[in-house]
Design an enzyme around this catalytic site. Structure first.
Site, PDB file in Angstrom:
ATOM      1  N   THR A 247       3.958   2.989   2.492  1.00 57.66           N
ATOM      2  CA  THR A 247       4.475   2.162   4.286  1.00 57.66           C
ATOM      3  C   THR A 247       6.182   1.854   3.945  1.00 57.66           C
ATOM      4  OG1 THR A 247       4.537   0.623   2.250  1.00 57.66           O
ATOM      5  CG2 THR A 247       3.051   0.308   3.123  1.00 57.66           C
ATOM      6  N   GLY A 248       6.443   2.445   3.019  1.00 62.86           N
ATOM      7  CA  GLY A 248       8.347   2.957   2.894  1.00 62.86           C
ATOM      8  C   GLY A 248       8.584   1.579   1.857  1.00 62.86           C
ATOM      9  N   LYS A 249       8.753   1.648   0.708  1.00 57.58           N
ATOM     10  CA  LYS A 249       8.719   1.360  -0.251  1.00 57.58           C
ATOM     11  C   LYS A 249      10.721   2.410  -0.564  1.00 57.58           C
ATOM     12  CE  LYS A 249       5.154   1.235  -2.417  1.00 57.58           C
ATOM     13  NZ  LYS A 249       4.538   1.120  -1.767  1.00 57.58           N
TER      14      LYS A 249
ATOM     15  N   PRO B 254       0.774  -1.418   0.449  1.00 58.26           N
ATOM     16  CA  PRO B 254       0.127  -0.221   0.263  1.00 58.26           C
ATOM     17  C   PRO B 254       0.633   1.338  -0.160  1.00 58.26           C
ATOM     18  CG  PRO B 254      -0.648  -1.538   1.367  1.00 58.26           C
ATOM     19  CD  PRO B 254       0.469  -2.268   1.433  1.00 58.26           C
ATOM     20  N   PRO B 255       0.285   2.051  -0.304  1.00 59.08           N
ATOM     21  CA  PRO B 255       1.147   3.422  -0.068  1.00 59.08           C
ATOM     22  C   PRO B 255       1.132   4.456   1.053  1.00 59.08           C
ATOM     23  CG  PRO B 255      -1.325   3.621  -1.914  1.00 59.08           C
ATOM     24  CD  PRO B 255      -1.151   2.648  -0.736  1.00 59.08           C
TER      25      PRO B 255
ATOM     26  N   GLU C 284     -25.783  10.313  17.796  1.00 59.47           N
ATOM     27  CA  GLU C 284     -24.522   9.681  18.199  1.00 59.47           C
ATOM     28  C   GLU C 284     -24.824   8.669  19.462  1.00 59.47           C
ATOM     29  OE1 GLU C 284     -22.078   9.705  16.130  1.00 59.47           O
ATOM     30  OE2 GLU C 284     -22.876  11.144  14.666  1.00 59.47           O
TER      31      GLU C 284
ATOM     32  N   HIS D  84     -25.591   5.275  17.883  1.00 59.29           N
ATOM     33  CA  HIS D  84     -24.563   4.346  17.963  1.00 59.29           C
ATOM     34  C   HIS D  84     -23.816   4.296  18.909  1.00 59.29           C
ATOM     35  CE1 HIS D  84     -24.627   4.426  13.821  1.00 59.29           C
ATOM     36  NE2 HIS D  84     -24.293   6.345  13.717  1.00 59.29           N
TER      37      HIS D  84
END
Length: 652
Positions: free
Chosen positions: A211-213, A208-209, A430, A433
């Site tokens: 993540t440290g590639k 995923p974008p 709310e 919920h």
């Protein structure tokens, strides 16, 4: 510091020679133009008169001496003024001057033969100068210029640009272990070659974008101490045919000259998609670029010492020829970090941030499941900015909590004007919920409830999973559907079915997505069965790749989705009716305090004040809001999607 190779020195010398030649030609052109327009120095300072006036002055005896310079006649009158005139070609000026006792002196013309020759060559020199300039641009003197289409746009990073090592990469230990072997290959190739091992040709980082590639690729280059070329996949493709393939060839030529080195191609899916999937066929420019990349990575010519590292978020769209062994030998998945990884990442990003004594990075890590490395870096930065905004000397836990709320729920919109009716309806929505989320055991623990508008929602209830979630179970999905539909159920029970607002639109969207996933992909419907209908649904929505299903099956799928959502709504209505007193207390508590944490919600439901009196006395008064939200004693992790965001009413 790396020593340049002989080829690099030769290329540098040729480039310098071209530059010197260009400036020499330019200097000669300037000199010629100067001589052309300057003319004799005295001519520029003498007054011009007509030839008849000159003859009249000679005959009247006002001229004592004359200098003849070709067609120019220069003389000085008795008053000391210099004059110049041009002699007609048929005039007998010498006899006239001798007859009137005028001293005559003849001079050679000022313009030399060399200058005359140079002036004749001026157009040719101008063309040569322009030609040298453009040749310099084409040969690499200006890669970004108009003639540098075929040159690679790869940038070489060295240690002086900021060295990154594996110590700067945290939270992805498995990926680091796989890539550390590449570093060993670059440092000590003999260690592996003596056993017949070969250096890997490529490694594909997929995940995923954020993540440290990219950071991993730079860490490999920093650990190995080799040049690091970086380029984006979109930099190869241009509107001109053959440019992408030319840039690939040029990039590999540069890499070979600097071997051993690493070439990092970011977002390789821009150029490496399936061939034949587009409209251009085999002549498509992108496919030609991909073909050249395949040849360079594993063709007839060996690329010894050149390792290709690529990153992508979409491995499924890449061409199979690109993924085979021999091109990308290593395929490393770089996923979102777990709780231990998040704690390490927070420690890396907090190195330069002064932390307060109450900051516990493990608690923050437990409250941020699903966060990528980039998200955690943003969290630390937002916390530091928040602390600096109020003038603190260090970052406290309150700053981290506020930063987390801002990132995941949006910034508070306290300036938004809400009527008393809108605020009350939001509070009951709310409260529904939060109540159902607390009463159902398989729902994630409620982390915080607020009726302060954030982002595009008028109110929000956030839930935190106890641990990192890996699986989703059927009973858990049904309970989550009940919590999602609890907002609409609360509105109808409080105000009646005719007074329900458009606020539950976001809840209905979330419930529909979850119910469809249960039926279409997860096989949780006994009537539909264990069949993946997701492709059929995509085909029904316009994707021709999806297979067709019968009308009866479509109707059955819609009935099951509707049944799941309706069961969730009825379950939520039942829980609210059975706990009407607690529901009313919670709604009134939200109206009074605006924001309540999970522990405070439970106290308010029991009829107690949200904060114990002893804690209330010690709690500092910020004066900014009536909220009594304390620092959460967080025992849970945060799930990015919110439960039950109430959407604002549409503007008229």
């Amino acid at each position: 510091m790396r020593i340049k190779t002989t080829n690099g020195i030769r290329r540098l010398s040729l480039g310098n020679a071209r530059n010197i030649a260009f400036w020499v030609v330019l200097f000669l052109l300037i000199l010629a133009l100067f001589n052309l327009f300057s003319g004799p120095g005295s001519t520029m300072q003498s007054r011009e008169i007509s030839y008849s006036e000159f003859v009249e002055a000679v005959e009247s005896g006002n001229v004592s001496n004359v200098t003849l310079d070709g067609e120019h006649v220069r003389f000085r009158q008795e008053d000391g003024t210099d004059y110049v005139t041009i002699k007609p070609s048929d005039a007998e000026i010498t006899q006239l001057l001798i007859a009137n006792d005028v001293s005559v002196r003849a001079e050679q013309q000022q313009q030399s033969g060399f200058q005359t020759f140079l002036m004749s060559l001026l157009p040719f020199l101008l063309l040569i100068g322009v030609w040298i300039y453009f040749m310099n641009r084409m040969q690499g003197g200006g890669k970004g210029g108009a003639m540098g289409f075929g040159k690679s746009k790869a940038k070489m990073l060295t240690e002086k640009h900021g060295r990154v090592t594996f110590d700067d990469v945290a939270g992805i230990d498995e990926a680091k272990e796989e890539l550390e072997e590449i570093v060993e290959f670059l440092r000590n190739p003999q260690k592996f070659s003596r056993l017949g091992g070969k250096i890997p040709k490529g490694a594909l980082l997929e995940g995923p974008p954020g993540t440290g590639k990219t950071l991993l690729a730079r860490a490999i280059a920093g650990e190995a101490g080799v040049p690091f070329f970086t380029i984006s996949g979109s930099d190869f493709v241009e509107m001109f045919v053959g440019v992408g393939a030319s840039r690939v060839r040029d990039m590999f030529e540069q890499a070979k000259k600097n071997a051993p080195c690493i070439v990092f191609i970011d977002e390789i899916d821009a150029v490496g998609r399936h061939r034949g999937a587009g409209y251009g066929g085999g002549n498509d420019e992108r496919e030609q670029t991909l073909n050249q990349l395949l040849v360079e990575m594993d063709g007839f010519e060996a690329n010894e010492g050149v390792i290709i590292i690529a990153a992508t978020n979409r491995k499924d769209v890449l061409d199979p020829a690109l993924l085979r062994p021999g091109r990308f030998d290593r395929q490393v998945t770089v996923g979102n970090p777990d709780i231990k990884g998040r704690e390490k990442i927070l420690g890396v990003h907090a190195r330069k941030t002064p932390l307060g004594p109450d900051v516990d990075l493990r608690i923050i890590a437990r409250g941020t499941p699903g966060f990528s490395g980039a998200d955690l870096a943003n969290l630390v930065n937002e916390a530091a900015l928040g602390a600096a905004r109020v003038g603190r000397r260090f970052v406290t836990m309150i700053d981290f909590e506020q930063a987390k709320d801002k990132i995941m729920m949006g910034a508070e919109r306290r300036s938004m004007v809400m009527t008393a009716e809108q605020k009350e309806m939001t509070a009951y929505h709310e409260a529904g919920h939060a109540l159902v989320g607390i009463k159902l055991p398989k729902c994630d623990p409620v982390y915080k409830a607020t009726i302060i508008p954030r982002g595009g929602a008028l109110g929000m209830v956030m839930s935190l999973p106890e641990i990192d979630r890996l699986n989703m179970f059927k009973d858990e999905c049904h309970q989550r559907l009940a919590m999602t539909m609890a907002g609409k159920a609360a509105e109808i029970l409080k105000y009646g079915p005719d007074s329900v607002s458009n606020g539950p639109a976001g809840d209905i969207m979330q419930a529909s997505a979850l119910a469809r996933a249960m039926v279409l992909r997860w096989g949780m419907s006994d009537k539909v069965g264990n069949i993946d209908y997701s492709e059929a649904a995509e085909g029904y929505q316009g994707n021709t790749a999806g297979f067709s299903v019968s009308a009866n099956t479509k109707e059955l799928i819609e009935e099951e989705v509707q049944r799941f959502i309706q069961d969730g709504y009825e379950s939520a209505s039942k829980i609210i009716k059975e706990n009407e007193v607690e529901f009313e207390r919670l709604a009134q508590g939200l109206l009074e305090y605006e924001t309540l944490t999970g522990e405070e919600i439970k106290r308010v439901m029991n009829g107690d004040p949200p904060v114990p009196p002893a804690d209330q006395a010690d709690k500092p008064d910020s004066g900014a809001t009536t909220s009594v939200t304390a620092i959460p004693k967080a025992k849970a992790n945060k799930r990015p999607p919110s439960e039950g965001g109430l959407e604002p009413e549409p503007s008229v």
